[in-house]
Write a protein that holds these residues in place. Structure first.
Motif, short mmCIF file in Angstrom:
data_model
loop_
_atom_site.label_atom_id
_atom_site.label_comp_id
_atom_site.label_asym_id
_atom_site.label_seq_id
_atom_site.Cartn_x
_atom_site.Cartn_y
_atom_site.Cartn_z
N GLN A 3 -19.55 -23.54 -0.43
CA GLN A 3 -19.99 -23.58 0.96
C GLN A 3 -21.47 -23.92 1.08
OE1 GLN A 3 -16.81 -20.15 2.19
NE2 GLN A 3 -18.91 -19.63 2.47
N PHE A 4 -22.22 -23.84 -0.01
CA PHE A 4 -23.66 -24.06 0.00
C PHE A 4 -23.94 -25.54 -0.11
CE2 PHE A 4 -27.81 -24.16 -2.23
CZ PHE A 4 -28.55 -23.43 -1.33
N ASP A 5 -24.52 -26.12 0.94
CA ASP A 5 -24.77 -27.55 0.97
C ASP A 5 -26.14 -27.81 1.59
OD1 ASP A 5 -24.36 -30.34 0.86
OD2 ASP A 5 -23.51 -30.34 2.87
N VAL A 40 -26.86 -21.25 7.65
CA VAL A 40 -26.80 -20.22 6.62
C VAL A 40 -25.57 -19.33 6.84
CG1 VAL A 40 -28.01 -18.26 5.57
CG2 VAL A 40 -29.30 -20.29 6.27
N LEU A 41 -25.26 -19.02 8.09
CA LEU A 41 -24.08 -18.22 8.38
C LEU A 41 -22.80 -18.92 7.91
CD1 LEU A 41 -24.99 -16.83 11.90
CD2 LEU A 41 -24.96 -15.57 9.73
N GLU A 42 -22.76 -20.24 7.99
CA GLU A 42 -21.62 -20.99 7.47
C GLU A 42 -21.50 -20.80 5.96
OE1 GLU A 42 -21.82 -25.14 8.47
OE2 GLU A 42 -22.09 -24.72 10.60
N TRP A 43 -22.65 -20.82 5.27
CA TRP A 43 -22.65 -20.68 3.81
C TRP A 43 -22.08 -19.35 3.35
CZ3 TRP A 43 -28.40 -22.38 2.92
CH2 TRP A 43 -28.52 -23.75 3.14
N VAL A 44 -22.30 -18.29 4.13
CA VAL A 44 -21.89 -16.95 3.69
C VAL A 44 -20.60 -16.48 4.37
CG1 VAL A 44 -24.25 -16.31 3.08
CG2 VAL A 44 -23.38 -15.73 5.35
N ASP A 45 -19.94 -17.37 5.07
CA ASP A 45 -18.70 -17.01 5.75
C ASP A 45 -17.69 -16.43 4.75
OD1 ASP A 45 -16.78 -16.78 7.79
OD2 ASP A 45 -15.97 -18.77 7.35
N ASP A 54 -20.47 -7.12 5.68
CA ASP A 54 -20.27 -8.55 5.91
C ASP A 54 -21.61 -9.28 5.84
OD1 ASP A 54 -18.44 -10.79 7.02
OD2 ASP A 54 -20.16 -10.76 8.38
N ALA A 55 -21.69 -10.35 5.07
CA ALA A 55 -22.94 -11.07 4.88
C ALA A 55 -23.45 -11.69 6.18
CB ALA A 55 -22.77 -12.15 3.81
N GLN A 56 -22.56 -12.19 7.01
CA GLN A 56 -22.98 -12.77 8.28
C GLN A 56 -23.60 -11.70 9.17
OE1 GLN A 56 -19.46 -14.76 9.76
NE2 GLN A 56 -20.24 -16.73 9.04
N GLU A 57 -22.98 -10.54 9.21
CA GLU A 57 -23.50 -9.44 10.01
C GLU A 57 -24.89 -9.03 9.52
OE1 GLU A 57 -22.41 -4.78 10.31
OE2 GLU A 57 -20.74 -6.16 10.66
N ALA A 58 -25.06 -8.93 8.22
CA ALA A 58 -26.35 -8.54 7.64
C ALA A 58 -27.43 -9.56 7.98
CB ALA A 58 -26.23 -8.37 6.13
N LEU A 59 -27.10 -10.83 7.91
CA LEU A 59 -28.07 -11.87 8.24
C LEU A 59 -28.43 -11.85 9.73
CD1 LEU A 59 -26.79 -14.79 6.05
CD2 LEU A 59 -29.10 -13.84 6.00
N ARG A 60 -27.44 -11.65 10.56
CA ARG A 60 -27.74 -11.56 12.00
C ARG A 60 -28.68 -10.40 12.29
NH1 ARG A 60 -22.03 -12.96 12.63
NH2 ARG A 60 -21.93 -15.07 13.44
N GLU A 61 -28.43 -9.27 11.67
CA GLU A 61 -29.31 -8.10 11.86
C GLU A 61 -30.73 -8.41 11.39
OE1 GLU A 61 -27.54 -4.75 9.87
OE2 GLU A 61 -25.80 -4.74 11.21
N ALA A 62 -30.85 -9.14 10.33
CA ALA A 62 -32.16 -9.43 9.76
C ALA A 62 -32.93 -10.52 10.52
CB ALA A 62 -32.02 -9.85 8.29
N TYR A 63 -32.20 -11.49 11.11
CA TYR A 63 -32.88 -12.66 11.69
C TYR A 63 -32.74 -12.83 13.20
CZ TYR A 63 -34.03 -14.21 7.04
OH TYR A 63 -34.56 -14.28 5.79
N GLU A 64 -31.95 -12.02 13.86
CA GLU A 64 -31.83 -12.20 15.32
C GLU A 64 -32.64 -11.14 16.03
OE1 GLU A 64 -27.62 -12.45 16.19
OE2 GLU A 64 -27.70 -14.60 15.90
#
Length: 64
Positions: A3-5, A40-45, A54-64
């Motif tokens: 998924q990493f592109d 990035v959220l696509e990469w960790v889906d 959940d990686a997407q949840e963690a990223l949202r918490e960190a960056y939103e």
């Protein structure tokens, strides 16, 4: 990793920022993630972080 592109232009931008502009690589990465969170959220889906969150949840918490 499937998924990493990252396109070459983006990699060149990262290298320029920390290699020629003498910026901290963590700062460059953090800024890029903030500006490209959807990608990035696509990469960790479907992935989880170490604690099982959940990686997407963690990223949202960190960056939103």
């Amino acid at each position: 990793m499937k998924q990493f592109d990252v396109d070459v232009d983006t990699v060149d931008e990262w290298v320029y920022e920390y290699g020629y502009e003498d910026r901290d690589p963590d700062e460059v990465a953090d800024e890029w993630i903030s500006e490209n969170l959807d990608k990035v959220l696509e990469w960790v889906d479907g992935l989880e972080i170490v604690d099982g969150q959940d990686a997407q949840e963690a990223l949202r918490e960190a960056y939103e």
